[in-house]
Scaffold this motif. Structure first.
Motif, mmCIF file in Angstrom:
data_model
loop_
_atom_site.group_PDB
_atom_site.id
_atom_site.type_symbol
_atom_site.label_atom_id
_atom_site.label_comp_id
_atom_site.label_asym_id
_atom_site.label_seq_id
_atom_site.Cartn_x
_atom_site.Cartn_y
_atom_site.Cartn_z
ATOM 1 N N GLY D 173 -0.902 -9.966 -9.123
ATOM 2 C CA GLY D 173 -1.015 -10.976 -10.178
ATOM 3 C C GLY D 173 -1.297 -12.350 -9.582
ATOM 4 O O GLY D 173 -2.085 -13.134 -10.129
ATOM 5 N N ALA D 198 -6.263 -8.036 -16.116
ATOM 6 C CA ALA D 198 -5.955 -6.664 -15.728
ATOM 7 C C ALA D 198 -4.785 -6.664 -14.765
ATOM 8 O O ALA D 198 -4.764 -7.401 -13.778
ATOM 9 N N GLY D 199 -3.788 -5.855 -15.061
ATOM 10 C CA GLY D 199 -2.641 -5.759 -14.165
ATOM 11 C C GLY D 199 -1.624 -6.862 -14.357
ATOM 12 O O GLY D 199 -0.656 -6.934 -13.613
ATOM 13 N N LEU D 200 -1.833 -7.744 -15.317
ATOM 14 C CA LEU D 200 -0.826 -8.780 -15.571
ATOM 15 C C LEU D 200 0.112 -8.290 -16.665
ATOM 16 O O LEU D 200 -0.299 -7.567 -17.580
ATOM 17 N N ASN D 201 1.356 -8.701 -16.595
ATOM 18 C CA ASN D 201 2.255 -8.328 -17.680
ATOM 19 C C ASN D 201 2.149 -9.366 -18.786
ATOM 20 O O ASN D 201 1.494 -10.405 -18.622
ATOM 21 N N PRO D 202 2.755 -9.118 -19.930
ATOM 22 C CA PRO D 202 2.556 -10.008 -21.091
ATOM 23 C C PRO D 202 2.844 -11.469 -20.775
ATOM 24 O O PRO D 202 2.104 -12.361 -21.207
ATOM 25 N N ARG D 203 3.870 -11.709 -19.995
ATOM 26 C CA ARG D 203 4.196 -13.105 -19.689
ATOM 27 C C ARG D 203 3.077 -13.752 -18.883
ATOM 28 O O ARG D 203 2.634 -14.862 -19.186
ATOM 29 N N GLU D 204 2.594 -13.011 -17.898
ATOM 30 C CA GLU D 204 1.514 -13.561 -17.074
ATOM 31 C C GLU D 204 0.243 -13.737 -17.898
ATOM 32 O O GLU D 204 -0.490 -14.720 -17.736
ATOM 33 N N ALA D 206 0.093 -14.471 -20.977
ATOM 34 C CA ALA D 206 0.263 -15.664 -21.797
ATOM 35 C C ALA D 206 -0.018 -16.922 -20.980
ATOM 36 O O ALA D 206 -0.656 -17.872 -21.455
ATOM 37 N N ALA D 210 -3.000 -19.905 -21.531
ATOM 38 C CA ALA D 210 -2.798 -21.357 -21.503
ATOM 39 C C ALA D 210 -3.776 -22.008 -20.535
ATOM 40 O O ALA D 210 -4.382 -23.043 -20.827
ATOM 41 N N HIS D 228 -10.090 -6.511 -21.426
ATOM 42 C CA HIS D 228 -9.640 -5.449 -22.321
ATOM 43 C C HIS D 228 -8.336 -5.818 -23.016
ATOM 44 O O HIS D 228 -7.978 -5.220 -24.020
ATOM 45 N N MET D 230 -6.318 -7.312 -25.399
ATOM 46 C CA MET D 230 -6.629 -7.978 -26.671
ATOM 47 C C MET D 230 -5.780 -9.214 -26.884
ATOM 48 O O MET D 230 -6.191 -10.155 -27.552
ATOM 49 N N THR D 279 0.390 -0.779 -32.203
ATOM 50 C CA THR D 279 -0.846 -1.285 -31.653
ATOM 51 C C THR D 279 -1.127 -2.678 -32.175
ATOM 52 O O THR D 279 -1.618 -3.539 -31.464
ATOM 53 N N VAL D 281 0.968 -4.820 -32.758
ATOM 54 C CA VAL D 281 1.790 -5.749 -31.990
ATOM 55 C C VAL D 281 1.120 -6.074 -30.658
ATOM 56 O O VAL D 281 0.949 -7.226 -30.283
ATOM 57 N N THR D 282 0.687 -5.008 -29.958
ATOM 58 C CA THR D 282 0.161 -5.264 -28.613
ATOM 59 C C THR D 282 -1.204 -5.896 -28.632
ATOM 60 O O THR D 282 -1.556 -6.613 -27.719
#
Lengths: 238, 444, 304, 288, 365
Positions: D173, D198-204, D206, D210, D228, D230, D279, D281-282
């Motif tokens: 990341g 790609a490969g980042l988690n939701p926090r990253e 976000a 920003a 990819h 969304m 889906t 949600v994500t």
């Protein structure tokens, strides 16, 4: 019990990547492992194959200690991995890739297994004489799963199967995971960045942080856990 | 949560014996056709002689050697484990700092030794001369280091530039009477020109394809030197190449009319050592200049571009870097340094012939760069010293000399696969070393 | 015309010889992705073994040529494969996973080591054997010039083509060939699929050495003279052949070998023999400029 | 850059009738697309649809078979990208990209990676290395500026503490972020990001959102984004193009695209029984 | 810290070489003891060792025992210089070597600097043409050799077609050029002028070229290995080839390797030392020790004899005295009487044409 890891430590170069991992996978379960980048998820998967080898601790698979067994020998005992990045043999045809998967399976099952794979992934049948490297990412992921299944594994490991895939393929992947488990009783250990969906399909899950298991529970418990929600499910407010 | 620390279990005596027995068996199989049997000439025909005694002795030696080696390796591992258990492993920063310190200290010691050497050995031709050879290889190694170590372009024909430098000086001096100092820059420029000439057609090639073409280029240059007799003297080479003079003072017993010799000017007794020592200091100065030049370049945009090229050519292009120019500059600068070394070589030997510029020479120079640790300047010094001295030590072992040399190359590589000094010092730091640890802690 | 035909035959024989060694080169290259500089010396070792074996046979009064040839081939293949295995085990396996250049250097060291081992144990003198296969076919007898092909030339060409076909089949069609290719493309993944990578690599080295052994026997039969220095030059030529044909491709190695044989032969026949190496390398450069991965090599699509 | 932002023309990049064939395979088929200035344009589509090929054509790594790529460069006027070699696309047209499979200079430190990206500026200042070799003040100042520029970006991306670490040894990341920082050091007019999430988690992810918004809104850098994830594409894109089998199948605002039946069929997938609401949600749900 | 000790060790060891043993009188030989031409080095060593043993058995030189140092230059000019410097350090007073001209030339500069007398068998004219006072040649020169060989061809093969071939070595090319020149001077133009690469195996192309051109005589400058291969392949191709070569053809390996075809080899060499009646006992001795005194064996022996006689004549081992004695004297050795001209070349380099016949070589009748 299908798989037990007891106090497993592993080093990756100079990095102490796993620091005393305890993980259990029961027969017929889907277990999910979630964690941030660099938490050691892939290392954990690979350490099951002795690559890197555990510097301390014990790994028992199907009643046998495999901590010191050769990588290829572990594979032959019935663990199959769908690795991160898929690792299709790019200059082999789809068919040859599948044959590689079946290299150490009973040849008597080969035809039936192949038919099963083609039924599950019709696209592979269409592309059977195409080289692996020319497939699209989604197709490669299907091939990687099919390749792993060709060996009739007792335990299937999936490392970030949704990485870099279009949403349509991500759905497909999770659908397959669910089907394999539900319809074929396949035991599955799943590592995912996509925590939301991964936890949803899982019976149980673990959270890995800095090489240590920090949380464990059923999929639903973890989904509901505020820590997990904060760290892995919701984006910050940006 | 129990933490059982695995020590790879020590071998039992039986296991050791079995292991050594297996190795001895392999030794036996390998030994049968070459050691156990040999063909000798009996009156125009061959006959087979057996040497089973020798074979048995060899197998026994292999057996004992393996036992000893295993034991030694186990001991070493145990000690290492004990050490790492005793103290927490150093962090990457501390290690880097330590390595850097060692290299710096080593560098100053080497420099001091190099400067002082002729003073302590002022009457010893062999030592001064061998040290000169070491320095020639150090220079060659630094030159090739630019191409292979920094820019990551595998060049198996580096000797071609060495040859271009040597022949340029030999021809300019014997045909046109140029002095060493006049010929030096011109020869370097010529070699650089050849570097670009070689670089152009092979810009698109990678890895081993590049290697074979450079190898071919080296051979082409050599074959031309051998065959174009009118130009290069052919296989006879060029002899009576003038030696460099000390600001116009020759190192001769007696000077021609109207000129002075070095010894005469300084009122010394003539000694052939004067020239040798002068040559030694000359190459030392050339080498130090090379070192300063290359280390400085490494910290300039062009040097960083070389390293970036080695790491990822496509990313380089995506950053707007003209990879063609970067490659050519690496070839040109590497070739120029090789050319300088060649000029010096010709001046020292007084005689050059194509035999000095074979593929084996390229292989040795490449080995110096790789054994030293790609890109490491001090590593080159260390490796050049080793690779020149091992065959010289080997002279005590007469015909086993080259055998030992080959074995040593394999062993060093296995012992240190990344090279003797594989630490890479960044060209620029945001946080100076001492503070890095603190910064990291703060970030946690 | 007859002259050209004779040169064609000579070139083909020489090329087949290069090709035979190049196949071994390319196979070993394929699996570990490194230039095995010691391959030429393995070939040299096998030539010495062949000389010893032939001499033994002569002492035992064996006169049947097929019997003698097969005995020598078996002996040479056995011992040379052992050498191939040992070289891989000592000089390359410890370096697996290190930089690409480390095994190259240890290969050069190994090459020096083998050369000197043979020199020390077998002597620096050339080793001759009496002609084994004498005579041949006169293909075309013009008044000025008789075009001939000797039995040993035929043997070399036929052996090389057969081996090339056999090994190509093995690599593309058999499970072992698949395993080998899988190790070449992704060693870790191969191991994860249950392939014993170490064993596969060792076997490939042994097969490469066996090919070198066949070449060594052929050289001994054809030229009749062997010395400890023959490996070097032939090794470089075979390596060039392998690259020219596209490294990793068996038919490519063969094609490259033939091309180099023909270039050398015709260049020497009609132009300046002393510059034939320049011609060989010059054409190599030209081919690589146009096709950066050799004649039959897989074109390296720039993966961005 | 701010000056550039003031008088930018409406369309920065205009892709017209672009076709790219490899042998018999048609990777991009008669594709036309406009990228407005100072905005974020998303490109989505199934794997293998030709998105990365589009980037490769755009940045000079591939020569398009036919078609044109016109860049309305704020300073240099119109430039034809299809005629430029890759390094000139980055250097002269200032169209800079990142890669799907991260391409850092792994053994070099993070700071060095960022300074290499400023190669052309520094090389000019070093006057063929001569000024650099002599350590002339002009060059020294240029180098200092380069370091400061790199440090600014590192600070902005919270990578400062890692500046002297070898880039290749850092987590995935972080490497993604370094790659973006490095691209920014080239001073792009148009920044092409290939799956930055790609490969980042939701926090990253976000955080990435920003950053992208900051770059575009505050600095006026136009961004072309293949993604990819969304939650990234739908949240930051002003405009989205959908590609399938080398053709553009839809174009419009995130809302329009999301509801386009063809896009749903080819890319997003039909909602099926089990994860219908999940889906949502994500993918798009996090918009709120 | 390990690295520093390593370096220190290296420096110390370098120093270790400096101690010269001066108890005995040290003489040296140098040549290719390893590498492609190692068999020549082997001959030199065997000859010299025997000579030293004999001389010491006679009580040494001027009451001092001789001690032999062996230097290996592998025919590499750079190593040759290194060997030369080692030898200087070891305090040698006399050097027999080197063997390859390209090694002798740079090494002799070192010996000249250090005042060491050199007696070499290198045949390249440059060895003595550079005017070094300390270099003497106990063998003829390429140009003299070429003159004899080329002359013989021109006289005896007038109406045959001759190819001149060399192996691109300094020795081979020098000899071949001289042969071609001598032939042309006598009115026989070579039909072909070719070069081969030493170390190659396949000469079928060359042989086809011979056949095409109708050549059946080859004047060859190079080593015996290549000649053996060429002969074998020529015979297989049905070409009866006569070869004229130089002193390297004395190597018995030629016969072993070429088989009966070796009977077609003519070559020039100094009058056969083995036929020298004075040498008979020495030859016997070598044969008793299972060493065939071929090629350079007796030369090395003679070189040591030469030193014994020179030092005795000078009654000193000082360089200046030795050089003076060398220039003035006439010395009887197993290879015949040696006397030197102003350049250091033999006064009577007498080359004779030989032919191999049934595994032995003998003067051509």
């Amino acid at each position: 019990m299908m798989l037990t890891m007891e106090g497993v430590h592993a080093h990756y170069g100079h990095i102490h990547a796993l620091r005393g991992i305890d993980v259990e996978v029961q027969v017929g379960e889907i277990v999910t492992l979630i964690g941030a980048n660099g938490a050691g998820k892939s290392t954990l998967m690979m350490s099951l194959f002795g690559n890197p080898r555990a510097s301390a601790g014990r790994i028992v698979f199907d009643g046998e200690d495999i901590t010191r067994v050769h990588t290829h020998e572990i594979a032959r005992r019935g663990i199959a991995l769908v690795p991160e990045g898929r690792r299709i043999f790019p200059r082999m045809t789809v068919m040859e890739n599948l044959q590689m998967g079946a290299a150490h399976a009973d040849p008597a099952n080969y035809d039936a297994d192949l038919a099963r794979m083609f039924a599950m992934f019709p696209i592979l049948e269409q592309r059977q004489s195409q080289r692996g490297g020319t497939l699209s990412g989604g197709e490669q992921q299907m091939l990687a799963i099919a390749r792993a299944l060709m060996s009739r594994p007792k335990l299937l490991l999936l490392d970030e199967p949704s990485l870099g895939l279009a949403p349509i393929y991500i759905r497909k992947v999770f659908q397959i995971v669910r089907e394999l488990n539900r319809d074929h009783g396949m035991t599955i250990l799943l590592v995912e960045q996509n925590a939301n969906q991964a936890l949803r399909v899982a019976h149980r899950g673990y959270v890995l942080q800095h090489g240590e298991i920090t949380l464990a529970g059923t999929g639903a418990e973890l989904l509901a856990s505020p820590e997990v929600r904060a760290a892995y499910l919701e984006g910050g407010h940006g | 949560m129990s933490t059982v620390v695995f020590a790879r279990h020590a071998m039992t005596a039986a296991e050791r014996l079995r292991d050594a027995g297996w190795v001895a068996f392999v030794g036996f199989i390998l030994g049968v056709p070459l050691i156990g049997l040999t063909t000798v000439d009996v009156g125009g025909r061959l006959a087979v002689n057996t040497r089973f005694g020798l074979l048995a002795a060899t197998v026994a030696a292999v057996f004992a050697g393996r036992l000893l080696l295993r034991w030694g390796l186990d001991q070493a591992r145990e000690r290492k484990q004990a050490r790492s258990a005793a103290g927490a492993p150093a962090s990457a920063d501390e290690r880097a700092q330590g390595a850097q310190k060692v290299v710096t200290v080593l560098g100053w010691i080497a420099l001091g030794a190099a400067v002082a050497l002729p003073i302590f050995y002022s009457d010893n031709r062999y030592v001064v001369d061998t040290a000169t050879t070491v320095l020639i290889y150090v220079m060659l190694g630094w030159g090739l280091n630019v191409v292979v170590g920094l820019a990551g372009l595998l060049d198996l024909g580096y000797v071609a530039f060495y040859a271009v430098g040597a022949y340029s000086y030999a021809l300019l001096s014997t045909q046109y009477g140029w002095s060493f100092w006049e010929a030096l820059p011109v020869s370097g420029a010529l070699a650089a020109g050849f570097g670009i000439l070689l670089g152009y057609p092979i810009l698109r090639l990678r890895g081993d394809y590049l290697a074979i073409v450079t190898l071919g280029f080296g051979e082409i240059i050599r074959v031309i030197l051998v065959n174009w007799t009118e130009f290069s003297g052919g296989p006879n080479g060029i002899s009576s190449i003038p030696r460099p003079s000390f600001f116009g003072l020759d190192f001769a017993r007696s000077a021609p009319e109207g000129e002075q010799t070095f010894a005469g000017f300084f009122g010394l007794d003539f000694s052939p050592m004067h020239r040798l020592i002068f040559l030694y200091y000359l190459i030392l100065v050339l080498a130090l200049l090379t070192h300063a030049f290359v280390s400085r370049l490494r910290k300039l945009p062009v040097g960083r571009a070389w390293e970036a090229l080695r790491e990822d050519e496509i990313a380089c292009r995506a950053m707007g870097m003209n990879t063609t120019n970067i490659k050519l500059s690496a070839f040109a600068i590497g070739a120029m340094l090789g050319g300088f070394a060649g000029v010096f070589f010709a001046a020292r030997q007084g005689f050059i012939s194509p035999e000095s510029f074979t593929f084996a020479e390229s292989a040795i120079i490449l080995a110096i760069v790789v054994l030293g640790g790609m890109g490491s300047q001090m590593g080159v010094v260390l490796a050049a010293t080793l690779l020149v001295l091992i065959p010289e030590f080997g002279r005590n072992f007469a015909e086993y000399r080259m055998l030992l040399f080959g074995a040593a190359m394999v062993l060093i590589m296995i012992w240190k696969p990344g090279g003797l000094l594989s630490h890479r010092e960044p060209t620029v730091r945001l946080n100076p070393l001492g503070r890095a640890g603190a910064a990291r802690e703060a970030a946690r | 015309m007859a002259y050209a035909l004779q040169q064609l035959i000579n070139g083909l024989t020489l090329g087949a010889m290069y090709g035979l060694i190049a196949i071994g080169y390319t196979m070993v290259y394929g699996i570990i992705g490194m230039i095995n500089f010691a391959h030429g010396d393995i070939f040299m070792v096998s030539a010495f073994i062949a000389v010893t074996a032939f001499t033994l046979l002569a002492a035992a009064d064996v006169t049947s040529i097929p019997l003698a040839l097969s005995f020598v081939l078996i002996v040479a293949i056995f011992f040379t494969s052992a050498y191939g295995w040992a070289v891989e085990r000592t000089a390359y396996r410890p370096l697996r996973g290190s930089t690409r250049l480390a095994p190259l250097i240890s290969a050069i060291g190994m090459s020096i080591f083998l050369q000197n081992t043979v020199q020390l144990t077998q002597g620096a003198r050339v080793k001759p054997i009496p002609p084994v296969l004498e005579g041949g076919l006169v293909l075309w007898d013009t008044p000025a010039f008789a075009v001939q092909i000797s039995w040993s030339q035929m043997l070399i060409i036929v052996t090389t083509v057969t081996l090339m076909v056999a090994f190509t089949w093995m690599i593309t069609q058999t499970p072992f060939g698949r395993q080998q290719r899988s190790c070449e493309q992704d060693r870790t993944m191969a191991a994860l699929l249950g392939v014993n990578v170490d064993r596969t690599i060792s076997l490939t080295f042994m097969l490469g050495a066996a090919l070198a052994a066949v070449a060594g026997v052929m050289v001994t039969v054809y030229y009749g003279v062997v010395d400890f220095f023959i490996g070097f030059l032939v090794g470089i030529k075979a390596f060039t052949a392998a690259v020219l044909g596209g490294i990793g491709s068996l038919p490519g190695a063969m094609l490259g070998g033939l091309l180099i044989g023909l270039i050398e032969s015709f260049w020497a026949a009609y132009l300046w023999a002393e510059y034939k190496d320049v011609a060989t390398f010059g054409i190599l450069c030209l081919v690589l400029m146009l096709r950066p991965s050799g004649l039959l090599g897989r074109p390296e699509v720039e993966k961005v | 850059m701010n000056a550039a932002a003031l008088n930018t023309p409406a369309t920065l990049l205009s892709v017209q009738k672009l076709t790219m064939r490899f042998g018999g395979l048609v990777a991009i088929d008669d594709l036309s697309l406009d990228v407005p200035a100072a905005s974020i344009t998303g490109i989505i589509g199934p794997n293998g649809a030709g998105k990365t090929t589009l980037f490769n054509c755009l940045t000079g790594f591939y020569k398009p078979t036919t078609g044109s790529l016109r860049l309305a460069h704020p300073q240099h006027g119109e430039m034809r990208l299809e005629a430029l070699p890759s390094h000139r696309v980055a250097r002269d047209a200032q169209v800079v990209r990142t890669f799907q499979n991260i391409r850092l200079f792994p053994k070099m430190t993070v700071l060095e990676n960022l300074i290499v990206a400023q190669h052309n500026v520094l090389q000019r200042a070093s006057k063929f290395s001569i000024a650099g070799l002599l350590g002339l003040p002009g060059y020294r100042q240029a180098e200092q500026e380069a370091i400061e520029r790199a440090a600014t970006w590192l600070k902005r991306l919270r990578l400062e503490h890692l500046a002297d670490h070898a880039a290749g040894a850092l987590p995935y990341g972080i490497q993604r972020r370094i790659e973006i920082a490095r691209a920014l050091c080239v001073d792009p007019v148009l920044l092409c990001l290939d799956e930055p999430a790609a490969g980042l988690n939701p926090r990253e992810s976000a955080e990435l959102n920003a950053l992208l918004l900051y770059l575009c809104r505050e600095l006026g850098i136009a961004i072309l984004l293949i993604e990819h994830d969304m939650s990234v594409v739908m949240n930051v894109s002003d405009h989205i193009g959908v590609i399938s089998y080398g053709r553009k199948i839809a174009e419009g605002t995130p809302e329009q695209v999301r509801n386009d039946p063809e896009v749903v069929k080819a890319y997003l997938g039909e909602d099926d029984d089990e994860d219908a609401q999940d889906t949502a949600v994500t993918t798009g749900g996090a918009t709120a | 810290m390990k690295k520093q000790t390593l370096l220190a060790a290296a420096l110390l060891a370098l120093g270790g070489f400096s101690g010269a043993a001066l108890a005995d009188l040290t003489v040296a030989i140098a040549g290719p003891m390893t590498g492609q031409y190692a068999s020549a080095g082997d001959q030199i060593r065997k000859g010299a060792e025997m000579a030293i043993a004999d001389i010491n058995a006679r009580g040494g030189v001027l009451g001092q025992k001789l001690k032999l140092e062996v230097g290996d230059d592998a025919c590499d000019p750079k190593q040759a210089v290194s060997v030369a410097n080692t030898m200087v350090n070891k305090g040698i007073v006399y050097m027999h070597g080197h063997w390859c001209s390209s090694s002798t030339i740079p090494a002799s500069d070192v010996y000249a600097d250090a005042d060491i007398l050199v007696a070499t068998v290198s045949t390249n004219p440059q060895v003595t043409e550079r005017g070094l006072p300390n270099v003497f040649r106990i063998m003829g020169r390429d140009d003299q050799q070429g003159l004899v060989a080329g002359g013989y061809i021109a006289d005896n093969f007038k109406d045959r077609k001759v190819a001149v071939v060399d192996d691109k070595s300094a020795y081979g090319k020098g000899l071949a050029d001289e042969m071609a020149k001598a032939m042309s001077d006598k009115g026989l133009k070579p039909s072909l002028r070719e070069s081969i690469t030493a170390g190659e195996r396949d000469y079928s192309s060359l042989i086809a070229k011979f056949k095409q051109a109708g050549v059946d005589v080859m004047a060859f400058g190079g080593y015996h290995t290549e000649v053996a291969l060429i002969l074998r392949q020529a015979q297989a191709a049905g070409l009866q080839l006569t070869v004229m070569g130089g002193d390297t053809m004395t190597n018995a390996e030629l016969v072993t390797a070429a088989g009966p075809a070796a009977d077609n080899v003519l070559f020039t060499f100094s009058p056969d030392a083995r036929k020298n009646p004075d040498a008979a006992p020495v030859v016997e001795k070598f044969r008793a020790a299972k060493v065939e005194p071929e090629g350079y064996v007796l030369y090395a022996y003679a070189a040591m004899q030469l030193f014994e006689q020179v030092a005795t004549a000078a009654n000193s081992t000082k360089y200046a005295d030795l050089e003076k004695a060398m220039r003035g004297g006439n010395f009887k050795t197993v290879i015949g009487d040696l006397a030197f001209g102003p350049k250091g070349d033999l006064n009577v380099p007498g080359f004779v044409v030989y032919r191999w016949q049934g595994g032995q070589y003998d003067y051509v009748k």
